[in-house]
Design an enzyme around this catalytic site. Sequence first.
Site, PDB file in Angstrom:
ATOM      1  N   ASP A 123       0.862  -1.188   0.000  1.00 16.28           N
ATOM      2  CA  ASP A 123       0.000   0.000   0.000  1.00 16.28           C
ATOM      3  C   ASP A 123       0.892   1.231   0.000  1.00 16.28           C
ATOM      4  OD1 ASP A 123      -2.406  -1.418   0.073  1.00 16.28           O
ATOM      5  OD2 ASP A 123      -2.406  -1.511   2.259  1.00 16.28           O
ATOM      6  N   ASP A 141      -7.097  -1.651  -4.421  1.00 13.38           N
ATOM      7  CA  ASP A 141      -8.143  -1.263  -3.470  1.00 13.38           C
ATOM      8  C   ASP A 141      -9.120  -0.281  -4.099  1.00 13.38           C
ATOM      9  OD1 ASP A 141      -6.823  -2.831  -1.588  1.00 13.38           O
ATOM     10  OD2 ASP A 141      -5.693  -1.136  -0.778  1.00 13.38           O
TER      11      ASP A 141
END
Length: 169
Positions: A123, A141
Amino acid sequence: MSAFFQKKPVVAGLLVALIAFLLDQWTKFEIVYNVMVRPHVIEVTSFFNIVMAWNRGVSFGMFGWDSQTKVYVLAAMAFAAAIGLAYWMQRENRLRFALPCGAIIGGALGNGLDRLHWGAVADFLDFHYAGYHWPAFNVADIAITTGAALLILDSLFHKTDSSKNEDRD
């Protein structure tokens, strides 16, 4: 081309899945191997940074304990979800359903591959305001969240053909 995708919505959905997957993997590759070789914070705006965060859990870092078994279980769940959505997309056979399914499939495959490759999901997008940070996330995401939101909207506004449903009284 639009008429082709109207006739073959599964192809359109799979194309969206491929684009989401490739964009996700490319951005993660660049972040991990080029941008964040020496992890640091890159302040892009007053509310957005690029960071390096390894998510060993699921959404918002839940279930983030270290376990090799968990890595395989979460990756298998992502791949199973992708297969299930591909099957559902094929059965539904509607463009407005196939496109968001494709986004979710591509995102699930991207995050699943991360787990197998790195043992965690990479991330790097960090939004913040007044000292509060939204959990870091990635392109997969975004694809999953956008696809899920569009599926919810589709379920709210899609009209089913009642002539196809038999009255069983």
